[in-house]
Scaffold this motif. Sequence first.
Motif, PDB file in Angstrom:
ATOM      1  N   THR A 187      52.661  71.931  36.233  1.00 53.10           N
ATOM      2  CA  THR A 187      52.326  73.219  35.613  1.00 53.10           C
ATOM      3  C   THR A 187      53.568  74.053  35.322  1.00 53.10           C
ATOM      4  O   THR A 187      53.484  75.045  34.604  1.00 53.10           O
ATOM      5  N   ARG A 188      54.701  73.659  35.872  1.00 54.15           N
ATOM      6  CA  ARG A 188      55.956  74.379  35.660  1.00 54.15           C
ATOM      7  C   ARG A 188      56.810  73.731  34.558  1.00 54.15           C
ATOM      8  O   ARG A 188      57.966  74.064  34.382  1.00 54.15           O
ATOM      9  N   CYS A 189      56.201  72.774  33.837  1.00 56.75           N
ATOM     10  CA  CYS A 189      56.906  72.051  32.777  1.00 56.75           C
ATOM     11  C   CYS A 189      56.230  72.307  31.437  1.00 56.75           C
ATOM     12  O   CYS A 189      55.010  72.230  31.330  1.00 56.75           O
ATOM     13  N   VAL A 190      57.051  72.587  30.427  1.00 55.07           N
ATOM     14  CA  VAL A 190      56.540  72.847  29.085  1.00 55.07           C
ATOM     15  C   VAL A 190      57.247  71.897  28.118  1.00 55.07           C
ATOM     16  O   VAL A 190      58.479  71.897  28.027  1.00 55.07           O
ATOM     17  N   PHE A 191      56.445  71.111  27.411  1.00 55.68           N
ATOM     18  CA  PHE A 191      56.991  70.203  26.405  1.00 55.68           C
ATOM     19  C   PHE A 191      57.238  70.969  25.112  1.00 55.68           C
ATOM     20  O   PHE A 191      56.416  71.768  24.684  1.00 55.68           O
ATOM     21  N   ASP A 192      58.381  70.704  24.489  1.00 48.98           N
ATOM     22  CA  ASP A 192      58.680  71.200  23.156  1.00 48.98           C
ATOM     23  C   ASP A 192      58.748  69.956  22.278  1.00 48.98           C
ATOM     24  O   ASP A 192      59.739  69.227  22.285  1.00 48.98           O
ATOM     25  N   ASP A 193      57.663  69.701  21.565  1.00 45.52           N
ATOM     26  CA  ASP A 193      57.490  68.447  20.834  1.00 45.52           C
ATOM     27  C   ASP A 193      56.835  68.713  19.477  1.00 45.52           C
ATOM     28  O   ASP A 193      55.744  68.230  19.195  1.00 45.52           O
ATOM     29  N   PRO A 194      57.499  69.499  18.613  1.00 42.12           N
ATOM     30  CA  PRO A 194      56.861  69.887  17.351  1.00 42.12           C
ATOM     31  C   PRO A 194      56.539  68.701  16.432  1.00 42.12           C
ATOM     32  O   PRO A 194      55.630  68.790  15.610  1.00 42.12           O
ATOM     33  N   ARG A 195      57.252  67.597  16.573  1.00 43.04           N
ATOM     34  CA  ARG A 195      57.007  66.425  15.722  1.00 43.04           C
ATOM     35  C   ARG A 195      56.077  65.407  16.391  1.00 43.04           C
ATOM     36  O   ARG A 195      55.880  64.313  15.900  1.00 43.04           O
ATOM     37  N   GLN A 196      55.541  65.795  17.546  1.00 44.49           N
ATOM     38  CA  GLN A 196      54.597  64.969  18.307  1.00 44.49           C
ATOM     39  C   GLN A 196      55.148  63.566  18.572  1.00 44.49           C
ATOM     40  O   GLN A 196      54.502  62.558  18.293  1.00 44.49           O
ATOM     41  N   ARG A 197      56.339  63.528  19.161  1.00 43.44           N
ATOM     42  CA  ARG A 197      57.008  62.258  19.471  1.00 43.44           C
ATOM     43  C   ARG A 197      56.614  61.693  20.827  1.00 43.44           C
ATOM     44  O   ARG A 197      56.797  60.507  21.069  1.00 43.44           O
ATOM     45  N   LEU A 198      56.102  62.524  21.737  1.00 43.41           N
ATOM     46  CA  LEU A 198      55.789  62.053  23.085  1.00 43.41           C
ATOM     47  C   LEU A 198      54.637  61.052  23.061  1.00 43.41           C
ATOM     48  O   LEU A 198      53.577  61.323  22.507  1.00 43.41           O
ATOM     49  N   ARG A 199      54.878  59.900  23.664  1.00 42.12           N
ATOM     50  CA  ARG A 199      53.857  58.870  23.838  1.00 42.12           C
ATOM     51  C   ARG A 199      53.834  58.486  25.306  1.00 42.12           C
ATOM     52  O   ARG A 199      54.840  58.554  25.994  1.00 42.12           O
ATOM     53  N   TRP A 200      52.677  58.057  25.764  1.00 41.36           N
ATOM     54  CA  TRP A 200      52.504  57.632  27.154  1.00 41.36           C
ATOM     55  C   TRP A 200      52.103  56.162  27.180  1.00 41.36           C
ATOM     56  O   TRP A 200      51.231  55.738  26.432  1.00 41.36           O
ATOM     57  N   TYR A 201      52.768  55.413  28.044  1.00 39.32           N
ATOM     58  CA  TYR A 201      52.503  53.993  28.235  1.00 39.32           C
ATOM     59  C   TYR A 201      51.959  53.793  29.646  1.00 39.32           C
ATOM     60  O   TYR A 201      52.591  54.211  30.622  1.00 39.32           O
ATOM     61  N   GLN A 202      50.789  53.171  29.760  1.00 40.51           N
ATOM     62  CA  GLN A 202      50.229  52.900  31.088  1.00 40.51           C
ATOM     63  C   GLN A 202      50.948  51.691  31.669  1.00 40.51           C
ATOM     64  O   GLN A 202      50.679  50.554  31.304  1.00 40.51           O
ATOM     65  N   SER A 203      51.892  51.948  32.568  1.00 38.72           N
ATOM     66  CA  SER A 203      52.718  50.878  33.129  1.00 38.72           C
ATOM     67  C   SER A 203      52.011  50.119  34.247  1.00 38.72           C
ATOM     68  O   SER A 203      52.286  48.939  34.455  1.00 38.72           O
ATOM     69  N   THR A 204      51.138  50.776  34.954  1.00 41.09           N
ATOM     70  CA  THR A 204      50.283  50.162  35.970  1.00 41.09           C
ATOM     71  C   THR A 204      48.998  50.986  36.002  1.00 41.09           C
ATOM     72  O   THR A 204      48.980  52.115  35.510  1.00 41.09           O
ATOM     73  N   PRO A 205      47.923  50.471  36.580  1.00 47.60           N
ATOM     74  CA  PRO A 205      46.699  51.276  36.651  1.00 47.60           C
ATOM     75  C   PRO A 205      46.963  52.620  37.341  1.00 47.60           C
ATOM     76  O   PRO A 205      47.532  52.661  38.430  1.00 47.60           O
ATOM     77  N   GLY A 206      46.605  53.702  36.675  1.00 47.05           N
ATOM     78  CA  GLY A 206      46.773  55.036  37.242  1.00 47.05           C
ATOM     79  C   GLY A 206      48.156  55.626  37.101  1.00 47.05           C
ATOM     80  O   GLY A 206      48.423  56.704  37.635  1.00 47.05           O
TER      81      GLY A 206
ATOM     82  N   GLU B 115      52.038  66.242  39.663  1.00 50.69           N
ATOM     83  CA  GLU B 115      53.491  66.150  39.539  1.00 50.69           C
ATOM     84  C   GLU B 115      53.873  65.493  38.224  1.00 50.69           C
ATOM     85  O   GLU B 115      53.170  64.624  37.716  1.00 50.69           O
ATOM     86  N   LEU B 116      55.008  65.903  37.686  1.00 52.58           N
ATOM     87  CA  LEU B 116      55.655  65.228  36.578  1.00 52.58           C
ATOM     88  C   LEU B 116      57.043  64.848  37.069  1.00 52.58           C
ATOM     89  O   LEU B 116      57.772  65.694  37.597  1.00 52.58           O
ATOM     90  N   HIS B 117      57.387  63.584  36.915  1.00 54.46           N
ATOM     91  CA  HIS B 117      58.712  63.105  37.310  1.00 54.46           C
ATOM     92  C   HIS B 117      59.538  62.965  36.039  1.00 54.46           C
ATOM     93  O   HIS B 117      59.095  62.342  35.069  1.00 54.46           O
ATOM     94  N   ILE B 118      60.718  63.539  36.060  1.00 52.59           N
ATOM     95  CA  ILE B 118      61.605  63.582  34.898  1.00 52.59           C
ATOM     96  C   ILE B 118      62.908  62.897  35.285  1.00 52.59           C
ATOM     97  O   ILE B 118      63.505  63.218  36.315  1.00 52.59           O
ATOM     98  N   ALA B 119      63.357  61.959  34.456  1.00 52.91           N
ATOM     99  CA  ALA B 119      64.617  61.272  34.746  1.00 52.91           C
ATOM    100  C   ALA B 119      65.766  62.284  34.694  1.00 52.91           C
ATOM    101  O   ALA B 119      65.949  62.985  33.697  1.00 52.91           O
TER     102      ALA B 119
ATOM    103  N   ASN C 195      48.506  58.913  39.429  1.00 53.38           N
ATOM    104  CA  ASN C 195      47.441  59.426  40.301  1.00 53.38           C
ATOM    105  C   ASN C 195      47.899  59.498  41.750  1.00 53.38           C
ATOM    106  O   ASN C 195      47.330  60.247  42.538  1.00 53.38           O
ATOM    107  N   ARG C 196      48.914  58.721  42.095  1.00 56.03           N
ATOM    108  CA  ARG C 196      49.439  58.726  43.467  1.00 56.03           C
ATOM    109  C   ARG C 196      50.056  60.078  43.830  1.00 56.03           C
ATOM    110  O   ARG C 196      50.060  60.474  44.987  1.00 56.03           O
TER     111      ARG C 196
END
Length: 131
Positions: free
Chosen positions: A49-68, A91-95, A86-87
Motif C-alpha cells: 500500500t506504500r508503493c505507487v506504480f507510474d506506468d502510463p504506457r501500461q508496460r507492467l506485466r506479471w508472470y506466475q512463476s509458481t502457484p501463488g 507485501e511487494l518485493h522490489i529488486a 500469497n506467502r
Amino acid sequence: MTIAHAQCLCGDLNLEATLPSKWVAHCHCSLCRRAHGAAFVTWVGMDATRCVFDDPRQRLRWYQSTPGAERGFCSRCGTMMFFRSNRWPGELHIALAHFTTPVDRAPQMHAYWEDHVPWVAVDQNDGLPRK
C-alpha cells in the motif's frame, strides 16, 4: 516522509515507494537466480500500500512463476523488477538494483543460503545471518 524511486532499464515503468521498508535481503533461491540471470537478487520488502506504480504506457506485466507467486517486469525492456506472493500477503518485493535513490537500510540477511552458487564468493564475514 521519504520516497524512494525505482525504474526499469528503458524508464517506461517507475515506482515510488514510501519508506520505511520492511526488510532488505539477498535471495539465493534458484527461481530468483534464473529470473534475474544473477547469482542472487537483493530484494527490498515493502508494504504494497506504500508503493505507487507510474506506468502510463501500461508496460507492467506479471508472470506466475509458481502457484501463488508472481514476478513483475517491463514488457518493453524485459526488466524483472518485482515479486509478490500469497506467502507474504500485502507485501511487494522490489529488486534493490532498480532503485535510483537510496533506501533506508542495508541488506539484513541471506535467504535460501542452502541454494547459493559456488561460483560467486560471498564474504563469509559479512555478519549477515544465512537462512
